[in-house]
Design a protein around this motif. Structure first.
Motif, PDB file in Angstrom:
ATOM      1  N   PHE A  12       0.827   0.567 -13.427  1.00 42.30           N
ATOM      2  CA  PHE A  12       1.433   0.374 -11.965  1.00 42.30           C
ATOM      3  C   PHE A  12       2.541   1.355 -11.938  1.00 42.30           C
ATOM      4  N   ILE A  13       3.532   1.310 -13.052  1.00 37.09           N
ATOM      5  CA  ILE A  13       4.712   2.447 -12.905  1.00 37.09           C
ATOM      6  C   ILE A  13       4.104   3.554 -13.692  1.00 37.09           C
ATOM      7  N   PRO A  14       4.272   4.897 -13.009  1.00 37.34           N
ATOM      8  CA  PRO A  14       3.696   5.923 -13.789  1.00 37.34           C
ATOM      9  C   PRO A  14       4.626   6.398 -14.869  1.00 37.34           C
ATOM     10  N   GLU A  15       3.794   6.722 -15.941  1.00 38.72           N
ATOM     11  CA  GLU A  15       4.408   7.148 -17.429  1.00 38.72           C
ATOM     12  C   GLU A  15       4.795   8.769 -16.914  1.00 38.72           C
ATOM     13  N   ASN A  16       5.893   9.292 -17.110  1.00 40.45           N
ATOM     14  CA  ASN A  16       6.304  10.781 -17.179  1.00 40.45           C
ATOM     15  C   ASN A  16       5.913  11.151 -15.648  1.00 40.45           C
ATOM     16  N   GLY A  17       6.134  10.276 -14.612  1.00 34.08           N
ATOM     17  CA  GLY A  17       6.016  10.808 -13.519  1.00 34.08           C
ATOM     18  C   GLY A  17       6.770  11.993 -12.866  1.00 34.08           C
ATOM     19  N   SER A  18       6.310  12.680 -11.902  1.00 32.04           N
ATOM     20  CA  SER A  18       6.790  13.780 -11.409  1.00 32.04           C
ATOM     21  C   SER A  18       6.383  13.984  -9.993  1.00 32.04           C
ATOM     22  N   PHE A  19       7.273  15.065  -9.299  1.00 32.68           N
ATOM     23  CA  PHE A  19       6.914  15.306  -8.025  1.00 32.68           C
ATOM     24  C   PHE A  19       5.999  16.822  -8.093  1.00 32.68           C
ATOM     25  N   ALA A  31       0.316  14.641   0.050  1.00 31.27           N
ATOM     26  CA  ALA A  31       0.041  15.173   1.432  1.00 31.27           C
ATOM     27  C   ALA A  31      -0.012  14.135   2.613  1.00 31.27           C
ATOM     28  N   SER A  32      -0.250  12.762   2.394  1.00 36.18           N
ATOM     29  CA  SER A  32      -0.319  11.818   3.448  1.00 36.18           C
ATOM     30  C   SER A  32       1.159  11.459   3.532  1.00 36.18           C
ATOM     31  N   PHE A  33       2.105  11.531   2.705  1.00 39.70           N
ATOM     32  CA  PHE A  33       3.497  11.123   2.840  1.00 39.70           C
ATOM     33  C   PHE A  33       4.121  12.070   3.722  1.00 39.70           C
ATOM     34  N   TRP A  48      -6.187  12.598  -5.939  1.00 39.91           N
ATOM     35  CA  TRP A  48      -5.688  11.486  -5.488  1.00 39.91           C
ATOM     36  C   TRP A  48      -4.181  11.628  -5.384  1.00 39.91           C
ATOM     37  N   ASN A  49      -3.635  12.239  -6.302  1.00 38.08           N
ATOM     38  CA  ASN A  49      -2.045  12.385  -6.575  1.00 38.08           C
ATOM     39  C   ASN A  49      -1.702  13.549  -5.350  1.00 38.08           C
ATOM     40  N   GLU A  50      -2.427  14.613  -5.181  1.00 30.54           N
ATOM     41  CA  GLU A  50      -2.132  15.351  -4.097  1.00 30.54           C
ATOM     42  C   GLU A  50      -2.602  14.917  -2.571  1.00 30.54           C
ATOM     43  N   PRO A  84       0.861  -1.063   0.067  1.00 28.61           N
ATOM     44  CA  PRO A  84       0.002  -0.121  -0.180  1.00 28.61           C
ATOM     45  C   PRO A  84       0.861   1.251   0.049  1.00 28.61           C
ATOM     46  N   PHE A  85       1.770   1.259   0.641  1.00 30.32           N
ATOM     47  CA  PHE A  85       2.944   2.611   0.645  1.00 30.32           C
ATOM     48  C   PHE A  85       3.557   2.764  -0.589  1.00 30.32           C
ATOM     49  N   VAL A  86       3.912   1.630  -1.223  1.00 33.02           N
ATOM     50  CA  VAL A  86       4.618   1.784  -2.636  1.00 33.02           C
ATOM     51  C   VAL A  86       3.585   2.140  -3.730  1.00 33.02           C
ATOM     52  N   GLU A  87       2.245   1.670  -3.503  1.00 31.52           N
ATOM     53  CA  GLU A  87       1.287   2.001  -4.235  1.00 31.52           C
ATOM     54  C   GLU A  87       0.853   3.407  -4.092  1.00 31.52           C
ATOM     55  N   GLY A  88       0.790   3.913  -2.930  1.00 31.49           N
ATOM     56  CA  GLY A  88       0.379   5.201  -2.777  1.00 31.49           C
ATOM     57  C   GLY A  88       1.360   6.273  -3.071  1.00 31.49           C
ATOM     58  N   PHE A  89       2.854   5.898  -2.926  1.00 32.56           N
ATOM     59  CA  PHE A  89       3.911   6.784  -3.386  1.00 32.56           C
ATOM     60  C   PHE A  89       3.936   7.012  -4.872  1.00 32.56           C
ATOM     61  N   LEU A  90       3.475   5.917  -5.789  1.00 33.59           N
ATOM     62  CA  LEU A  90       3.544   5.881  -6.931  1.00 33.59           C
ATOM     63  C   LEU A  90       2.329   6.615  -7.553  1.00 33.59           C
ATOM     64  N   VAL A  91       1.087   6.437  -6.705  1.00 33.01           N
ATOM     65  CA  VAL A  91       0.091   7.358  -7.167  1.00 33.01           C
ATOM     66  C   VAL A  91       0.402   8.737  -7.240  1.00 33.01           C
TER      67      VAL A  91
END
Length: 285
Positions: free
Chosen positions: A54-61, A255-257, A249-251, A32-39
């Motif tokens: 599962f793995i984000p495409e063009n993921g960013s912070f 915010a949760s982390f 969901w991404n924010e 759940p933590f890994v999935e939440g971080f990827l989201v």
């Protein structure tokens, strides 16, 4: 016995089973933590795409930057949660340490019944007692204050703290108390100078569980006993990401982390006391 000799006691297929079980357990715990971080790294357009990636495409912070503006004052929510949990932990330790010592060392009438009553407190959900707690907070003028969340949290966390620390103090040899009494020490001096250093690992466990419990149970008390934003804790701030039309969901994950980071830092610095050999050399030779 060394670790290598203990490992060699198992056959190869037993070791495979042990490590496979550990890997399976860690997978369920960490997934759940890994999935939440990827989201948190995905843009909203990818969260409900088909097929799901599962793995984000063009993921960013980017969500870790925009979350601060989406919910104004989010940093204040984190500070409130940290303050409420910290104060609750201090109060619980001040009350639990002498109580646990008394239950571990003294025999008095009704001790078992009182311990059972403490344990029964944890059987009641906080939601069941919201109305009487609200009337109690209003009678003492504690509504819309930090104490409106600290007092109920402390009341529900003290019983479990007493049980945990009492069990640990029972294992401390009574000969230490007797030796201190022979030297003329009082009960308070014995607790402060003899028992506390030895019981520090148990106290640390109580402190960690109290801090986590207080950090997690603030939502219902905050919504019931507070109406001012400046006193609201982190769970209420996270709830603000649930909009009427959509959930960001991404924010929310970002915010949760960020919100649990202070708790993780506290646990990280306290966990070293759990394995320290504070009882070494405690018994006189």
């Amino acid at each position: 016995m060394s670790k290598s000799s203990m490992i060699h006691r198992y056959k190869w297929y037993e070791l495979i089973g042990i490590y496979a079980g550990i890997l399976l357990f860690l997978t369920f715990v960490l997934a759940p933590f890994v999935e939440g971080f990827l989201v948190s790294l995905k843009p909203l357009s990818q969260l409900f795409s088909s097929p799901y990636r599962f793995i984000p495409e063009n993921g960013s912070f980017a969500a870790y930057r925009t979350m601060w503006t989406s919910v104004p004052g989010f940093g204040w929510y984190i500070f409130n949660s940290f303050l409420i949990s910290g104060v609750s932990t201090i109060i619980v330790l001040i009350l639990v340490v002498p109580a646990a010592y008394a239950f571990a060392r003294f025999e008095f009438r009704g001790a078992g019944l009182l311990l059972g009553a403490f344990l029964a407190v944890n059987m009641f959900s906080g939601a069941v007692l919201l109305i009487p707690l609200f009337r109690l907070m209003r009678s003492f003028g504690l509504l819309n204050t930090y104490f409106a969340m600290i007092v109920p949290g402390v009341a529900f966390l003290i019983p479990s703290g007493i049980w945990l620390l009492r069990t640990y103090m029972i294992r401390i040899p009574k000969e230490l108390d007797e030796a201190a009494f022979v030297d003329g020490a009082s009960h308070f001096y014995t607790l402060r100078r003899v028992i506390l250093p030895i019981a520090m690992p148990g106290i640390t466990v109580v402190a960690i569980t109290t801090f986590i419990g207080s950090y997690a149970q603030q939502f219902i008390y905050a919504l019931t006993f507070n109406s001012k934003t400046e006193y609201m804790p982190l769970p209420v701030g996270l709830f603000a990401y649930f909009g009427r039309q959509e959930v960001v969901w991404n924010e929310l994950m970002a915010a949760s982390f960020v919100g649990i980071a202070p708790a993780l830092v506290v646990i990280f610095f306290l966990q070293r006391y759990l394995v320290s050999g504070l009882t070494a050399g405690a018994v006189k030779q």
